[in-house]
Design a protein around this motif. Structure first.
Motif, PDB file in Angstrom:
ATOM      1  N   MET A 276      -2.480  11.868  -8.367  1.00 11.08           N
ATOM      2  CA  MET A 276      -3.759  12.498  -8.082  1.00 11.08           C
ATOM      3  C   MET A 276      -3.587  13.953  -7.658  1.00 11.08           C
ATOM      4  N   VAL A 277      -2.518  14.268  -6.937  1.00  6.08           N
ATOM      5  CA  VAL A 277      -2.272  15.638  -6.504  1.00  6.08           C
ATOM      6  C   VAL A 277      -1.886  16.523  -7.685  1.00  6.08           C
ATOM      7  N   ARG A 278      -1.107  15.976  -8.605  1.00  7.10           N
ATOM      8  CA  ARG A 278      -0.605  16.753  -9.741  1.00  7.10           C
ATOM      9  C   ARG A 278      -1.645  16.929 -10.843  1.00  7.10           C
TER      10      ARG A 278
ATOM     11  N   LYS B  57      -1.485  11.571   0.702  1.00  7.94           N
ATOM     12  CA  LYS B  57      -2.027  12.660  -0.113  1.00  7.94           C
ATOM     13  C   LYS B  57      -2.014  13.971   0.671  1.00  7.94           C
ATOM     14  N   THR B  58      -2.420  13.919   1.933  1.00  8.33           N
ATOM     15  CA  THR B  58      -2.407  15.110   2.778  1.00  8.33           C
ATOM     16  C   THR B  58      -0.989  15.644   2.934  1.00  8.33           C
TER      17      THR B  58
ATOM     18  N   PHE C 164       2.840   6.620  -5.445  1.00  5.81           N
ATOM     19  CA  PHE C 164       2.686   6.952  -6.856  1.00  5.81           C
ATOM     20  C   PHE C 164       1.282   7.450  -7.174  1.00  5.81           C
ATOM     21  N   VAL C 165       0.267   6.777  -6.607  1.00  5.59           N
ATOM     22  CA  VAL C 165      -1.118   7.187  -6.874  1.00  5.59           C
ATOM     23  C   VAL C 165      -1.385   8.580  -6.309  1.00  5.59           C
TER      24      VAL C 165
ATOM     25  N   THR D 254       0.824  -1.210   0.000  1.00  6.47           N
ATOM     26  CA  THR D 254       0.000   0.000   0.000  1.00  6.47           C
ATOM     27  C   THR D 254       0.858   1.259   0.000  1.00  6.47           C
ATOM     28  N   CYS D 255       1.977   1.232   0.687  1.00  2.15           N
ATOM     29  CA  CYS D 255       2.849   2.408   0.738  1.00  2.15           C
ATOM     30  C   CYS D 255       3.393   2.731  -0.651  1.00  2.15           C
TER      31      CYS D 255
END
Length: 215
Positions: free
Chosen positions: A33-35, A109-110, A28-29, A22-23
Motif C-alpha cells: 500500500m505504501v509503494r 504503515k506509519t 506485506f499489505v 496480523t503482523c
C-alpha cells in the motif's frame, strides 16, 4: 461457575496466534500500500479500518455469513477439515485477527512511511531489490512501530468479546476466553469470579501498554 485458568490460557493462545497472523499480513499489505498508488486505494484502506468502528455484533454476523455452513468458504473448510469452523478455537482466532488488523496495519504503515526515501534510493542504486530493501532496511528502521503494533494488536485481541461471543461462542473449556468468562460470571451472579478475570485482564493490558509508553 468456578474460577479456571483455561480462559486465561485460551485468551493468551488466541491473542498470540492472531497477532502473528496480523503482523505477517500487515507487513506485506502495508509495504504494498505504501509503494503503490492506484484508483480505489482509499476504499481498500477504509475497509481495513471498518473493524475499528463497526459494532462487534456486526463483525460477528459477517464472520458467520462468510464462514457459515452455507457459504462457499465454510463449505470448503468443512470439506477439508470435516467440521465447521464456527464455535471452535479457530473461530476465536479469526475474530481476534479481524479486530486486531487495523491497529497493526496503521502502526506498521506509519513506520514504513517514516523511512527516509534517500536510504531506499541509495539501496536501489546499489542493486538491492524490493524484497531485500524490505527485509534489510524498511523493517529494521520501522522496528519500534512494528513492536508498538504487535503490542496494541495483542492487547486488542486479548480483550475481544462481541465478535468472539457470536462466532466462537462461550463454551467453557473449549472457546471461553477471559471476556466471555467475565460475561458469564456476571450473568450467573458470580461477581467475585468475574472480578478475578477483570483484574487479570486489566493487569495484563496495563503492563503491555506501559511497555509502549515508558521512556
Amino acid at each position: 461457575m468456578e474460577f479456571s485458568w483455561l480462559p486465561v490460557q485460551l485468551s493468551v493462545f488466541v491473542s498470540l496466534v492472531a497477532t502473528c497472523i496480523t503482523c505477517i499480513l500487515c507487513v506485506f499489505v502495508s509495504y504494498w500500500m505504501v509503494r503503490k498508488s492506484f484508483r480505489g486505494k482509499s476504499i481498500i484502506e477504509t475497509i481495513f479500518f471498518l473493524p475499528l468502528v463497526l459494532p462487534p455484533s456486526v463483525i460477528g454476523f459477517l464472520l458467520i455469513i462468510i464462514f457459515g455452513n452455507n457459504s462457499p468458504v465454510g463449505q470448503a473448510i468443512q470439506a477439508i477439515t470435516g467440521r465447521s469452523v464456527i464455535f471452535t478455537v479457530s473461530a476465536a482466532v479469526i475474530a481476534a485477527t479481524v479486530v486486531a488488523f487495523p491497529l497493526m496495519y496503521q502502526s506498521i504503515k506509519t513506520g514504513f512511511q517514516s523511512v527516509d526515501l534517500n536510504i531506499i534510493g541509495a539501496a536501489k542504486v546499489d542493486g538491492a531489490g524490493n524484497w531485500r530493501i524490505l527485509w534489510k532496511i524498511i523493517i529494521p528502521v520501522s522496528s519500534r512501530a512494528i513492536i508498538a503494533g504487535v503490542i496494541l494488536s495483542f492487547t486488542r485481541a486479548f480483550g475481544e468479546f462481541g465478535a468472539t461471543l457470536m462466532f466462537a461462542g462461550n463454551i467453557p473449556g473449549q472457546t471461553q476466553t477471559i471476556p466471555t468468562a467475565i460475561y458469564l460470571g456476571i450473568e450467573s451472579g458470580q461477581t467475585q469470579i468475574a472480578w478475578y478475570y477483570v483484574l487479570i485482564s486489566v493487569t495484563f493490558a496495563f503492563i503491555l501498554l506501559f511497555s509502549i509508553n515508558r521512556k
